[in-house]
Structure formats: C-alpha cells, structure tokens
Write an enzyme that holds these catalytic residues in place. Structure first.
Site, PDB file in Angstrom:
ATOM      1  CG  ASN A  71      -1.723   1.211   1.402  1.00 46.07           C
ATOM      2  OD1 ASN A  71      -1.778   2.051   0.492  1.00 46.07           O
ATOM      3  ND2 ASN A  71      -2.388   1.349   2.549  1.00 46.07           N
ATOM      4  CD1 TRP A  72       3.747   0.856  -2.536  1.00 49.27           C
ATOM      5  CD2 TRP A  72       3.861   1.757  -4.582  1.00 49.27           C
ATOM      6  NE1 TRP A  72       4.536   0.040  -3.316  1.00 49.27           N
ATOM      7  CE2 TRP A  72       4.621   0.561  -4.573  1.00 49.27           C
ATOM      8  CE3 TRP A  72       3.788   2.498  -5.775  1.00 49.27           C
ATOM      9  CZ2 TRP A  72       5.303   0.087  -5.705  1.00 49.27           C
ATOM     10  CZ3 TRP A  72       4.466   2.021  -6.900  1.00 49.27           C
ATOM     11  CH2 TRP A  72       5.209   0.840  -6.860  1.00 49.27           C
ATOM     12  CE  LYS A  73      -0.306   3.314   4.628  1.00 50.14           C
ATOM     13  NZ  LYS A  73      -0.335   3.458   6.076  1.00 50.14           N
ATOM     14  CG  HIS A 108      -6.069   1.963   4.861  1.00 45.75           C
ATOM     15  ND1 HIS A 108      -5.699   2.918   5.773  1.00 45.75           N
ATOM     16  CD2 HIS A 108      -5.034   1.097   4.770  1.00 45.75           C
ATOM     17  CE1 HIS A 108      -4.466   2.641   6.208  1.00 45.75           C
ATOM     18  NE2 HIS A 108      -4.045   1.540   5.609  1.00 45.75           N
ATOM     19  CD  GLU A 163      -3.202   5.567   6.528  1.00 45.99           C
ATOM     20  OE1 GLU A 163      -3.123   5.604   5.285  1.00 45.99           O
ATOM     21  OE2 GLU A 163      -2.290   5.113   7.249  1.00 45.99           O
ATOM     22  CD  GLU A 220      -3.698  -2.436   7.016  1.00 50.11           C
ATOM     23  OE1 GLU A 220      -2.610  -2.692   6.514  1.00 50.11           O
ATOM     24  OE2 GLU A 220      -4.302  -1.382   6.802  1.00 50.11           O
ATOM     25  N   GLY A 233       2.008   2.391  10.835  1.00 42.08           N
ATOM     26  CA  GLY A 233       2.971   3.475  10.730  1.00 42.08           C
ATOM     27  C   GLY A 233       3.577   3.895  12.049  1.00 42.08           C
ATOM     28  CB  SER A 257       4.680  -1.564  12.215  1.00 39.48           C
ATOM     29  OG  SER A 257       4.243  -0.229  12.397  1.00 39.48           O
ATOM     30  N   GLY A 295       2.683  -1.082   4.332  1.00 40.41           N
ATOM     31  CA  GLY A 295       2.743   0.345   4.035  1.00 40.41           C
ATOM     32  C   GLY A 295       4.179   0.794   3.850  1.00 40.41           C
ATOM     33  N   GLY A 296       4.741   1.411   4.883  1.00 42.39           N
ATOM     34  CA  GLY A 296       6.070   2.025   4.795  1.00 42.39           C
ATOM     35  C   GLY A 296       7.130   1.148   4.154  1.00 42.39           C
TER      36      GLY A 296
END
Ligand code: PGA
Length: 247
Positions: free
Chosen positions: A9-11, A94, A96, A164, A170, A209, A230-231
């Site tokens: 997930n490159w956001k 998601h 977010e 999640e 994150g 994470s 993600g990150g």
C-alpha cells in the site's frame, strides 16, 4: 490451501520517477511463484504501474473506488474505470479513509459491491484503535466492521481481508504473532458465520508495521496468509524480503 499474498500500500507517496525506479527494482528480482504480489499506488500512477508490470508476476491495485458507476461525482473514480485500466485489486475501508474521510461500514459495503460488479477483487481492511483494544472491544469492533461490510450482501469473488490494528499502522508497534493469530482466527470464524463465503479459502492478511525482521514470524501463524505493507513497501529490498518471508 490458501496462496500467500503480499500487497504494498504505497499510500500518497511517489512521483513518476520514483514509481518507475521502485518498480524497476522490484521487477529485477524474481518473486517466489507461490506468492501473489501486488502494488497499490495512487490513482495517477496506476496507468504507469500497470504498463510497467505487464507480463510480470506483479499485479496492481487501487487504494479506493467510488460507490457509483459513472456520473456527476467530481473527483471520484469508478471501479469499472480501474478494472478497464487493468487493476486487479482495490483496497477498501482502510483506517486512514475510515478516519480521514469518515467512511462508514455502510459506505464500504457499497464500495465492495461496486468493486465486485466491476470484477475487481477487494482487500477489505478492518482493525481496532488502541482505545478500543484497551477497553476490551477489539473483537466486537472488528466483527462489526466485517458484518457491516459483508452481511446480507453478495460476497465479492476473490475477497481478501486485511486485519490492520490502527495502533500498529505506521507506528513501529506491531501486534505480536500471538495477538495477530488470535484476531485472524476470530476473523475467520466471523467470516464462517456469514452466508455465502468460504472462510477457509479466504485470505486474511496482517498489516501494521510489517518489516523484514518481523514478517517471518507473523506469516508463520496458521491464519495469517500474508501482509498488507505500508512504509516498508516503498523500499524495494525490504518489500522483496517481506515477499520472500511469505513463501
Ligand atoms: P505500515 O502501514 O506498514 O506503514 O504500518 C500498513 C497499512 O496502512 O496498510
């Protein structure tokens, strides 16, 4: 047997140049054939990612879609448009978007139906906040999100669920493999209670994470079928290590 899956997930990250470079680095290494690998860039980089990944083992997904098929919805993107472009997946619900765009379970349910009607496979995200976990409500929250999105509706073909925990996204905090397994088992039981869904065949990914150092232990749990990353998905070497851990 469920095929392991790892999705990035490159956001809201990247430029045409950095997306090109990241994809080049990912495509330079062969990923294990038994793992489904997907990348999910922002809308404006989807076309670039799809043409770059054509003929490779990488599939491409979007990070959201509209509930509508077409019409006067300025700024929205229809599921059918994403499928027409060559997307295989769409991340829905998601945390977010639940928090930042006040997306409700009802809205997410409509998006799931729109995605399925367009032939996209949804990655439905669920997860509790820190406060909800501390109040002992993690299970109730996650069960409510699953039912709110899926109960009483046609079940999307190829549905993937991503657990999640919001407190792990994150933050560098990760659920322990035992905590994650417990929730994944619970999610599978909840899915089994819904009509028209093969819970034993449904993949449940863990997200929050995930790093090369913890992926192996997480993915080694019986009900964890891979990860939504993600990150670490923005660093090719880390993402490839995580993919390898799912094999
Ligand atoms: P993270 O994000 O790996 O950076 O914690 C996961 C996600 O939000 O999907």
């Amino acid at each position: 047997m469920r095929r392991p899956m790892v999705a990035g997930n490159w956001k809201m990250h990247g430029s045409r140049a950095s997306v090109g470079q990241l994809l080049d680095e990912l495509l330079r290494s062969a990923t294990p054939p038994e793992v489904d690998v997907a990348v999910c860039p922002v809308f404006v980089h989807l076309s670039q990612a799809i043409s770059t990944c054509q003929g490779s083992a990488l599939s491409v997904g979007a990070q959201d879609c509209s509930t509508h098929e077409s019409g006067a919805y300025t700024g929205d993107v229809a599921a059918r448009m994403l499928a027409d472009l060559g997307c295989e997946w769409v991340i829905l619900g998601h945390s977010e978007r639940r928090a930042g765009h006040t997306e409700s379970d009802g809205l997410i349910a409509q998006k799931l139906q729109a995605a399925a009607a367009a032939g996209l496979k949804p990655i439905l995200c669920v997860g509790e906040t820190q406060a909800e976990r501390e109040a002992g409500r993690a299970g109730a929250v996650v069960a409510g999100q699953l039912r709110g999105a899926l109960e009483g509706r046609d079940k999307p073909v190829g549905l993937v669920v991503a657990y999640e925990p919001v407190w792990a996204i994150g933050t560098g905090l990760t659920a322990t493999p035992e905590q994650a397994q417990e929730m994944h088992r619970f999610i599978r039981d909840e899915l089994a209670a819904l009509d028209g869904l093969d819970a034993a065949a449904t993949r449940i990914l863990y997200g929050g994470s995930v790093k090369p150092g913890n992926a192996g232990e997480l993915f080694g749990q019986p009900d964890i079928d891979g990860g939504l990353i993600g990150g670490a998905s923005l660093v090719a070497a880390d993402f490839l290590d995580i993919v390898a851990a799912a094999a």
